[in-house]
Structure formats: C-alpha cells, structure tokens
Design a protein around this motif. Structure first.
Motif, PDB file in Angstrom:
ATOM      1  N   UNK A 118       0.804  -1.211   0.000  1.00 18.65           N
ATOM      2  CA  UNK A 118       0.000   0.000   0.000  1.00 18.65           C
ATOM      3  C   UNK A 118       0.843   1.270   0.000  1.00 18.65           C
ATOM      4  N   UNK A 119       2.163   1.116   0.054  1.00 19.51           N
ATOM      5  CA  UNK A 119       3.042   2.282   0.069  1.00 19.51           C
ATOM      6  C   UNK A 119       4.385   1.899  -0.544  1.00 19.51           C
ATOM      7  N   UNK A 120       5.068   2.884  -1.140  1.00 22.52           N
ATOM      8  CA  UNK A 120       6.354   2.598  -1.783  1.00 22.52           C
ATOM      9  C   UNK A 120       7.278   3.803  -1.693  1.00 22.52           C
ATOM     10  N   UNK A 121       8.568   3.515  -1.801  1.00 18.69           N
ATOM     11  CA  UNK A 121       9.581   4.558  -1.796  1.00 18.69           C
ATOM     12  C   UNK A 121      10.792   4.118  -2.599  1.00 18.69           C
ATOM     13  N   UNK A 122      11.807   4.952  -2.617  1.00 17.35           N
ATOM     14  CA  UNK A 122      13.045   4.687  -3.357  1.00 17.35           C
ATOM     15  C   UNK A 122      14.185   4.607  -2.353  1.00 17.35           C
ATOM     16  N   UNK A 123      14.869   3.480  -2.347  1.00 17.18           N
ATOM     17  CA  UNK A 123      16.006   3.290  -1.455  1.00 17.18           C
ATOM     18  C   UNK A 123      17.170   4.155  -1.937  1.00 17.18           C
ATOM     19  N   UNK A 124      17.800   4.875  -0.993  1.00 20.50           N
ATOM     20  CA  UNK A 124      18.885   5.783  -1.376  1.00 20.50           C
ATOM     21  C   UNK A 124      20.216   5.418  -0.722  1.00 20.50           C
TER      22      UNK A 124
ATOM     23  N   UNK B 269      15.367   5.580   2.819  1.00 19.86           N
ATOM     24  CA  UNK B 269      14.563   5.658   1.597  1.00 19.86           C
ATOM     25  C   UNK B 269      13.812   6.978   1.568  1.00 19.86           C
ATOM     26  N   UNK B 270      13.496   7.419   0.352  1.00 22.56           N
ATOM     27  CA  UNK B 270      12.727   8.640   0.124  1.00 22.56           C
ATOM     28  C   UNK B 270      11.322   8.228  -0.277  1.00 22.56           C
ATOM     29  N   UNK B 271      10.330   8.902   0.295  1.00 19.96           N
ATOM     30  CA  UNK B 271       8.932   8.576  -0.026  1.00 19.96           C
ATOM     31  C   UNK B 271       8.040   9.773   0.257  1.00 19.96           C
TER      32      UNK B 271
END
Length: 160
Positions: free
Chosen positions: A119-125, A130-132
């Motif tokens: 139900x939620x997602x982000x970008x691993x940095x 992570x950024x979301x």
C-alpha cells in the motif's frame, strides 16, 4: 448482372482489414519488462529522489510543482533520471522489475510496504534510508528502514 457481388465482397473485406490495421496504443509499462538500470542510473535515481525531499504531498500528484503521492514520486524520478516509464499505482509497482532480497538492496531499488498487496512505496537511497511521499498534509521525506514504524512493516524490494 451478378458479376459485381464478388467484387463488392472483396472491397468490403479490404475496408474491414484496413480498419483493423489501425495503429495500436503502446503497451502499458506493466505489460513489458523494464530495461535493467546501470549502477550509474540507479545512483542518479537516488540522488534525484533526495533532491525532492521537502516537496509537498498531494494525492494523485506527480510533479514537483503540484506535489507527489508515493507512486507519483517514483514515476517522476525514474522517468526523469533513467528514462524509465513506471506503473502509476503501488499495486502495479509490486509486479514491476524483479524481486531482490532485502539483504541485497542497493540505491535506486524500490521498497514496497504492506502484506499481500503493498500500500506504500519509496526509493532506497542507501545507508538504510529511503525517500517517499508518506501522507496527506506531509511532504516527501527521508526515513530509515529500521525506524520504529517502518521496521514493523512487511517490505518487498524490487529492482529495475
């Protein structure tokens, strides 16, 4: 007198064939596998995502000017950093790219949260972060995967 009937039928068949040969829309991003990203592209994705921290959250948003929701943020970053079209929903992102073990996560990978259907997602940095775009009234932010809230959520990692 009836010699024109076969010609008329042939003409009708040609017209029908032309109608069916009209150009088709390109397939949606979820219908074909994404191009694998190079390490340089993956790092570019992470850097671009970090640059958007502080952008307002907006449900359905997909631009820095209008704000982002979580999948809008991902689509914008991948499109502008790596030229990769992404599915617009978290449910579709869950089937995009390839799964990766959490122990093999790298910058630019997607992190998806939730049990059976994320139900939620982000970008691993990198460095466990992570950024979301987390919620209404909030803004794009940087969080830790081992933070109190996120460490309790089921997580999937996907790589393009």
């Amino acid at each position: 007198m009836l010699f024109w009937i076969p010609r008329l039928l042939a003409l009708a068949a040609c017209l029908l064939a032309l109608g069916c040969a009209s150009p088709r829309l390109p397939p949606s991003p979820a219908s074909h596998p994404p191009s694998p990203l190079s390490a340089e592209q993956s790092n570019g994705v992470a850097i671009h995502a970090l640059g958007l921290v502080g952008t307002p959250y907006r449900y359905g948003g997909n631009t820095p000017e209008g704000g982002f929701d979580c999948s809008g943020l991902i689509g914008y970053v991948y499109r502008h950093s790596a030229g990769q079209a992404m599915p617009r929903t978290v449910a579709r992102l869950a089937g995009f790219g390839r799964p990766v073990a959490a122990s093999d996560i790298r910058s630019g990978d997607l992190v998806l949260f939730g049990a059976a259907t994320p139900s939620h997602a982000g970008i691993y940095v990198g460095d466990g972060q992570f950024v979301h775009a987390p919620s209404t009234g909030g803004e794009v932010r940087l969080d830790r995967l081992d933070g109190v809230y996120w460490s309790r959520q089921p997580v999937q990692v996907r790589r393009l």
